[in-house]
Write an enzyme that holds these catalytic residues in place. Structure first.
Site, PDB file in Angstrom:
ATOM      1  N   LYS A   1       0.848  -1.188   0.000  1.00  0.00           N
ATOM      2  CA  LYS A   1       0.000   0.000   0.000  1.00  0.00           C
ATOM      3  C   LYS A   1       0.882   1.236   0.000  1.00  0.00           C
ATOM      4  CE  LYS A   1       0.705   1.879   3.387  1.00  0.00           C
ATOM      5  NZ  LYS A   1       1.963   2.371   4.060  1.00  0.00           N
TER       6      LYS A   1
ATOM      7  N   TYR B   1      -4.389   4.282   6.090  1.00  0.00           N
ATOM      8  CA  TYR B   1      -4.957   3.329   7.058  1.00  0.00           C
ATOM      9  C   TYR B   1      -6.316   3.808   7.563  1.00  0.00           C
ATOM     10  CZ  TYR B   1      -0.636   0.664   7.233  1.00  0.00           C
ATOM     11  OH  TYR B   1       0.424  -0.134   6.889  1.00  0.00           O
TER      12      TYR B   1
HETATM   13  P1  NDP Z   1      12.420   1.354   2.479  1.00  0.00           P
HETATM   14  O1  NDP Z   1      12.977   2.654   2.017  1.00  0.00           O
HETATM   15  O2  NDP Z   1      12.868   0.821   3.779  1.00  0.00           O
HETATM   16  O3  NDP Z   1      12.703   0.225   1.383  1.00  0.00           O
HETATM   17  C1  NDP Z   1      12.357   0.389   0.036  1.00  0.00           C
HETATM   18  C2  NDP Z   1      13.299  -0.453  -0.821  1.00  0.00           C
HETATM   19  O4  NDP Z   1      12.901  -0.291  -2.177  1.00  0.00           O
HETATM   20  C3  NDP Z   1      14.748  -0.023  -0.768  1.00  0.00           C
HETATM   21  O5  NDP Z   1      15.462  -0.577   0.305  1.00  0.00           O
HETATM   22  C4  NDP Z   1      15.274  -0.513  -2.100  1.00  0.00           C
HETATM   23  O6  NDP Z   1      15.581  -1.896  -1.997  1.00  0.00           O
HETATM   24  C5  NDP Z   1      14.043  -0.413  -3.017  1.00  0.00           C
HETATM   25  N1  NDP Z   1      14.125   0.739  -3.930  1.00  0.00           N
HETATM   26  C6  NDP Z   1      14.087   0.638  -5.271  1.00  0.00           C
HETATM   27  N2  NDP Z   1      14.195   1.838  -5.830  1.00  0.00           N
HETATM   28  C7  NDP Z   1      14.295   2.727  -4.828  1.00  0.00           C
HETATM   29  C8  NDP Z   1      14.432   4.149  -4.793  1.00  0.00           C
HETATM   30  N3  NDP Z   1      14.476   4.889  -5.912  1.00  0.00           N
HETATM   31  N4  NDP Z   1      14.517   4.746  -3.591  1.00  0.00           N
HETATM   32  C9  NDP Z   1      14.468   4.030  -2.451  1.00  0.00           C
HETATM   33  N5  NDP Z   1      14.336   2.674  -2.440  1.00  0.00           N
HETATM   34  C10 NDP Z   1      14.258   2.037  -3.617  1.00  0.00           C
HETATM   35  O7  NDP Z   1      10.831   1.515   2.439  1.00  0.00           O
HETATM   36  P2  NDP Z   1       9.766   0.603   3.173  1.00  0.00           P
HETATM   37  O8  NDP Z   1      10.209  -0.803   3.120  1.00  0.00           O
HETATM   38  O9  NDP Z   1       9.451   1.172   4.485  1.00  0.00           O
HETATM   39  O10 NDP Z   1       8.471   0.818   2.233  1.00  0.00           O
HETATM   40  C11 NDP Z   1       8.332   0.150   0.988  1.00  0.00           C
HETATM   41  C12 NDP Z   1       6.834   0.019   0.650  1.00  0.00           C
HETATM   42  O11 NDP Z   1       6.199  -0.724   1.661  1.00  0.00           O
HETATM   43  C13 NDP Z   1       6.084   1.343   0.549  1.00  0.00           C
HETATM   44  O12 NDP Z   1       5.129   1.268  -0.480  1.00  0.00           O
HETATM   45  C14 NDP Z   1       5.388   1.461   1.892  1.00  0.00           C
HETATM   46  O13 NDP Z   1       4.205   2.236   1.850  1.00  0.00           O
HETATM   47  C15 NDP Z   1       5.094   0.008   2.193  1.00  0.00           C
HETATM   48  N6  NDP Z   1       5.011  -0.264   3.640  1.00  0.00           N
HETATM   49  C16 NDP Z   1       3.953  -0.983   4.097  1.00  0.00           C
HETATM   50  C17 NDP Z   1       3.837  -1.271   5.432  1.00  0.00           C
HETATM   51  C18 NDP Z   1       2.704  -2.105   5.916  1.00  0.00           C
HETATM   52  O14 NDP Z   1       2.550  -2.233   7.127  1.00  0.00           O
HETATM   53  N7  NDP Z   1       1.903  -2.685   5.047  1.00  0.00           N
HETATM   54  C19 NDP Z   1       4.802  -0.770   6.411  1.00  0.00           C
HETATM   55  C20 NDP Z   1       5.918  -0.071   5.825  1.00  0.00           C
HETATM   56  C21 NDP Z   1       5.994   0.177   4.478  1.00  0.00           C
HETATM   57  P3  NDP Z   1      16.767  -2.562  -2.817  1.00  0.00           P
HETATM   58  O15 NDP Z   1      17.999  -1.893  -2.295  1.00  0.00           O
HETATM   59  O16 NDP Z   1      16.673  -3.977  -2.482  1.00  0.00           O
HETATM   60  O17 NDP Z   1      16.522  -2.263  -4.268  1.00  0.00           O
END
Ligand code: NDP
Length: 370
Positions: A136, A221
């Site tokens: 989401k 949410y």
């Molecule tokens: P993070 O920043 O921690 O991780 C995102 C990952 O996406 C990065 O580590 C990277 O992984 C990859 N990525 C690819 N392109 C980019 C870019 N241009 N900039 C930054 N990261 C990039 O974010 P979150 O994990 O917190 O959030 C990711 C998604 O999950 C969002 O859509 C958020 O809304 C959702 N979310 C949902 C939650 C829930 O409870 N359902 C809770 C938290 C987040 P890599 O290095 O492996 O490419």
């Protein structure tokens, strides 16, 4: 200021300390027979903070297994290979992951990247013939959301959204009570969703990658919760924005929005979405004959709350373990969750969020659903 991560860790400290009596697997099989059906083989795309949480939770899944990764960071791929036993042939990057089409060992890709990337990535997953699970918000507006739904339909794959609360036992119990009319006619819902965001350089404060601000990330949410708590779709939306820090929250990145919905039954909703107040995670539902209050209401748990009949006492589960097991059942057996988690459901929230932004911009009441 406290970071989102610290806040979530605090409110969820016990989510992983699951008592022996309430391990997630037990929700599926009270029988002693071990699960022997099909297992959903999943690749996670985006090995960030939430991707890591999902991977850890999947260790105790019965019906779903982490088998692959898609990442732009080679060192993370190596770490994950060692940690989760992922073979080299199931590792991809953002340039070559279309080749997943030829990999029979992967059934589904779970997209856990910044919001602004979801649309293109999900469409590529669909075109590769794999089921897509998307975090989401499913996309950054309804137009993109529609394209995703259509692409998955055309490719004959499922599109599911990571709405973990739709499986959470206390939430499901409240929905049961509302459906059974134990609260009487529903009159009012209040949703408060927020935390104080830290690092100003993170993607969550970048309009292109986030699609907005707090509304896209945490306000959703309350948008989604309003719909499943009241059990109707809104017919009008009003909204007001407050910005105290225009340097941190650039144009198009909302800091705080209050919004209101009206429903066909006459029920009304009043919510707050913010990146500038901590520990805001509360739902309140009022009916003519009862009430429900939940706090925390959408954090990783344990979800706590009470109704006019007493405390909510459903089992504490790791949300992501339950979600992935239930999504496997949905894909393999067509099992339907109490509240849908498909692309159409994700799209409904995006239509409403578009309307919230339009209401902020115009100052007008925006009609929906005609
Ligand atoms: P993070 O920043 O921690 O991780 C995102 C990952 O996406 C990065 O580590 C990277 O992984 C990859 N990525 C690819 N392109 C980019 C870019 N241009 N900039 C930054 N990261 C990039 O974010 P979150 O994990 O917190 O959030 C990711 C998604 O999950 C969002 O859509 C958020 O809304 C959702 N979310 C949902 C939650 C829930 O409870 N359902 C809770 C938290 C987040 P890599 O290095 O492996 O490419």
């Amino acid at each position: 200021m406290e970071s989102r991560r610290k806040f979530l860790e605090k409110i969820t400290a016990s989510a992983f300390a699951i008592p022996a009596m309430t391990r997630p697997g037990q929700l599926f099989s009270n029988t002693k027979t071990p699960y022997e059906g099909p297992v959903l083989k999943v690749a996670i795309m985006g090995l960030g903070s939430y991707g890591t949480r999902v991977a850890e939770a999947m260790k105790t899944c019965e019906r779903a297994k982490l088998v692959g990764v898609i990442s732009g960071t080679p060192s993370k791929i190596t770490d994950w290979q060692a940690k989760y036993g992922i073979p080299e042939k199931n590792c991809y990057n953002y340039q070559n992951f279309d080749a997943i089409r030829d990999n029979p060992d992967i059934d589904a890709v779970y997209v856990i990247t910044p919001n602004g990337l979801h649309k293109d990535q999900v469409i590529r997953v669909a075109k590769a013939g794999k089921h897509a699970i998307c975090e989401k918000p499913m996309a950054i507006n309804a137009k993109e959301g529609k394209e995703m739904v259509e692409a998955c339909k055309a490719a004959g794959v499922k599109l599911l959204v990571g709405y973990r609360m739709h499986f959470e036992p206390n939430t499901v119990e409240v929905i049961r009570m509302r459906k059974a009319r134990e609260l009487g006619q529903i009159m009012f819902f209040q949703g408060l969703s927020g935390f104080t965001i830290g690092d100003p350089s993170q993607w969550r404060l970048n309009k292109k990658l986030a699609g907005g601000g707090a509304m896209m990330d945490i306000g959703i949410y309350s948008v989604n919760g309003a719909r499943y708590m009241v059990g109707e779709e809104p017919i009008w939306v009003t909204a007001q924005e407050t910005k105290t820090d225009p340097v941190k929250f650039k144009p198009g990145v909302d800091e705080t929005i209050q919004f209101q919905f009206g429903f066909p039954s006459g029920a009304v909703v009043s919510c707050l979405s913010t990146y500038s107040m901590n520990n805001l995670d509360r739902f309140y539902l009022n009916g003519r004959e009862g009430f429900v209050e939940m706090q925390p209401s959408t954090g990783y748990g344990p979800i706590k709350g009470r109704t006019h009949k007493g405390p909510l006492t459903e089992p504490i589960v790791t949300h992501q373990t339950l979600q992935m097991d239930e999504m496997a059942a949905l894909i393999f057996d067509g099992k339907q969750p109490v509240v849908p988690v498909d692309g159409e459901e994700g799209l409904k929230d995006l239509v409403i969020i578009d309307a919230i932004y339009k209401a902020v911009k115009t100052g007008k009441k925006i009609k929906l659903g005609s």
